[in-house]
Design a protein around this motif. Sequence first.
Motif, short mmCIF file in Angstrom:
data_model
loop_
_atom_site.label_atom_id
_atom_site.label_comp_id
_atom_site.label_asym_id
_atom_site.label_seq_id
_atom_site.Cartn_x
_atom_site.Cartn_y
_atom_site.Cartn_z
N LYS A 185 96.45 -25.44 -44.43
CA LYS A 185 96.07 -24.13 -44.96
C LYS A 185 96.21 -24.08 -46.48
CE LYS A 185 97.42 -21.71 -40.73
NZ LYS A 185 98.36 -20.74 -40.12
N GLN A 186 97.03 -25.00 -47.03
CA GLN A 186 97.27 -25.01 -48.47
C GLN A 186 96.40 -26.02 -49.20
OE1 GLN A 186 101.45 -25.82 -49.01
NE2 GLN A 186 102.09 -24.13 -47.71
N GLU A 187 95.51 -26.68 -48.46
CA GLU A 187 94.70 -27.74 -49.08
C GLU A 187 93.94 -27.23 -50.29
OE1 GLU A 187 92.16 -29.75 -46.41
OE2 GLU A 187 93.74 -30.97 -45.56
N GLU A 188 94.00 -27.98 -51.35
CA GLU A 188 93.35 -27.60 -52.59
C GLU A 188 91.85 -27.88 -52.50
OE1 GLU A 188 95.65 -30.30 -54.76
OE2 GLU A 188 97.22 -28.86 -55.29
N VAL A 189 91.06 -26.93 -52.93
CA VAL A 189 89.60 -27.06 -52.89
C VAL A 189 89.15 -27.83 -54.13
CG1 VAL A 189 87.42 -25.82 -52.82
CG2 VAL A 189 89.41 -24.92 -51.60
N GLU B 68 108.29 -24.67 -48.68
CA GLU B 68 107.16 -24.88 -47.75
C GLU B 68 105.89 -25.27 -48.50
OE1 GLU B 68 106.67 -21.75 -44.94
OE2 GLU B 68 108.62 -22.13 -43.98
N LYS B 69 106.02 -26.27 -49.37
CA LYS B 69 104.84 -26.82 -50.03
C LYS B 69 105.11 -28.28 -50.38
CE LYS B 69 106.04 -25.14 -54.67
NZ LYS B 69 105.59 -24.30 -55.80
N LYS B 70 104.05 -28.99 -50.73
CA LYS B 70 104.14 -30.42 -50.98
C LYS B 70 104.58 -30.71 -52.40
CE LYS B 70 100.26 -32.68 -50.67
NZ LYS B 70 99.07 -33.29 -50.05
N HIS B 71 105.45 -31.74 -52.54
CA HIS B 71 105.91 -32.18 -53.85
C HIS B 71 105.82 -33.71 -53.92
CE1 HIS B 71 107.34 -28.49 -55.60
NE2 HIS B 71 108.12 -28.22 -54.56
N ILE B 72 105.74 -34.22 -55.15
CA ILE B 72 105.80 -35.66 -55.40
C ILE B 72 107.09 -35.94 -56.16
CG2 ILE B 72 104.69 -37.66 -56.45
CD1 ILE B 72 103.06 -36.48 -54.20
N LEU C 261 82.12 -41.91 -58.50
CA LEU C 261 82.22 -40.46 -58.35
C LEU C 261 83.69 -40.07 -58.36
CD1 LEU C 261 80.31 -38.01 -57.86
CD2 LEU C 261 80.83 -38.24 -55.43
N LEU C 262 84.01 -39.07 -59.15
CA LEU C 262 85.39 -38.57 -59.24
C LEU C 262 85.41 -37.14 -58.70
CD1 LEU C 262 87.80 -38.88 -62.25
CD2 LEU C 262 87.48 -36.70 -61.12
N GLU C 263 86.26 -36.90 -57.72
CA GLU C 263 86.40 -35.56 -57.14
C GLU C 263 87.89 -35.22 -57.06
OE1 GLU C 263 82.51 -35.42 -54.16
OE2 GLU C 263 84.47 -35.91 -53.32
N THR C 264 88.26 -34.08 -57.62
CA THR C 264 89.67 -33.68 -57.57
C THR C 264 89.79 -32.18 -57.75
OG1 THR C 264 91.87 -34.19 -58.41
CG2 THR C 264 90.12 -33.97 -60.04
N PHE C 265 91.04 -31.70 -57.62
CA PHE C 265 91.34 -30.28 -57.81
C PHE C 265 92.14 -30.11 -59.09
CE2 PHE C 265 94.64 -26.99 -57.40
CZ PHE C 265 93.83 -25.85 -57.34
N ILE C 266 91.74 -29.16 -59.91
CA ILE C 266 92.46 -28.83 -61.14
C ILE C 266 93.02 -27.42 -61.00
CG2 ILE C 266 92.32 -28.61 -63.65
CD1 ILE C 266 91.75 -31.41 -62.55
N ASN C 267 94.33 -27.31 -61.14
CA ASN C 267 94.97 -26.00 -61.08
C ASN C 267 94.94 -25.39 -62.47
OD1 ASN C 267 96.52 -23.73 -60.68
ND2 ASN C 267 98.16 -24.79 -59.59
N VAL C 268 93.93 -24.57 -62.72
CA VAL C 268 93.74 -24.00 -64.06
C VAL C 268 94.79 -22.93 -64.36
CG1 VAL C 268 91.27 -24.50 -64.10
CG2 VAL C 268 92.08 -22.32 -63.15
N ALA C 269 95.56 -22.53 -63.34
CA ALA C 269 96.61 -21.53 -63.56
C ALA C 269 97.83 -22.14 -64.22
CB ALA C 269 97.00 -20.87 -62.23
#
Length: 320
Positions: free
Chosen positions: A231-235, A198-202, A271-279
């Motif tokens: 609900k899972q959208e990355e901030v 139940e999550k997105k993959h590429i 302008l560059l805007e993205t989400f980085i999963n630091v985990a």
Amino acid sequence: MKKVERINIIMRYINNRAHFTISGIMQEFNISRSTAIRDIREIEAMGMPLVAEAGRDGGYSVMNNSVLPIVRFTDNEVKALFIAFMATRNQQLPYLKSRQSLTEKLLGLISSNQQEELFLLNQILLFEGTNPYNPDLLDLSDLPHPMLEQLIQILLADSYLCITTKEDKLIKSYSIYLLHLYREKSLWLIEGFDLKEEKKHIFPVDNLTDVTPYRGKQKLSKTMILEKLSKQEEVINLILELGPKAIAQFKKYHPLKVSIAYTNPYQTTALLETFINVAKPEELTGIINWLLFLGGDIRVREMPKEVLEGIQERLRLYCP
């Protein structure tokens, strides 16, 4: 508008309507009554089966169950089609063999003068990925992954799929709902919702070994899938302003999910805007390496502290 172009457009206008009138043609194409009548007569002479309706409010209709004449292309329309075909060379597009047969038919429909113009265009126009020593429009050296057309055919019937991929010499299977099929950086990619996790993959299409329709009885509806994804959208946690040097570096290489928005008409700032999963250590290391690759022509608006600390540590190693 030239007469040939106007008549072509009028033919399409007529073909899309069950009934039309002279006054309607006059208003639609801003022409006189005599011109409209001459055009209608010429269209009839070309073989379009029109039936005149008597009466004050009478008009014309296209005879049912009749074969319509071939619509002729203008010179500019032929060039537009031909250049579109040229631009798709070496792009690994689906239905490539159909593109080849379309090109052959197009060349067979046009005059020798038009063919000479197209051959000249083929010699002087070069698009990205074109081999200047072999600019053959009918060359099929850019065939896409053989699973691509099969994937599209299945998708036309159902977006729920079972796919098998080869990842690091391991064969893995997934049940997914396909969100998008797109091409980026010369790769065809599947953006899918994993029905189990139940999550997105590429998934790269090049990794596919098999694809079949999903036959499971229990599956989430599209509405429920989109709700879960929302609900899972990355901030967004990384915002950078890029100058011309950084933009040039970005064009050379950037991660698949990262894009920029130009902030001036000359495309010298962005302008560059993205989400980085630091985990994820591998993602954190990758983004640090990439930011150093962009160089100093950037201004930080927002950045995770883990990324900033990683960059500072790397710079200390380079410049003790």
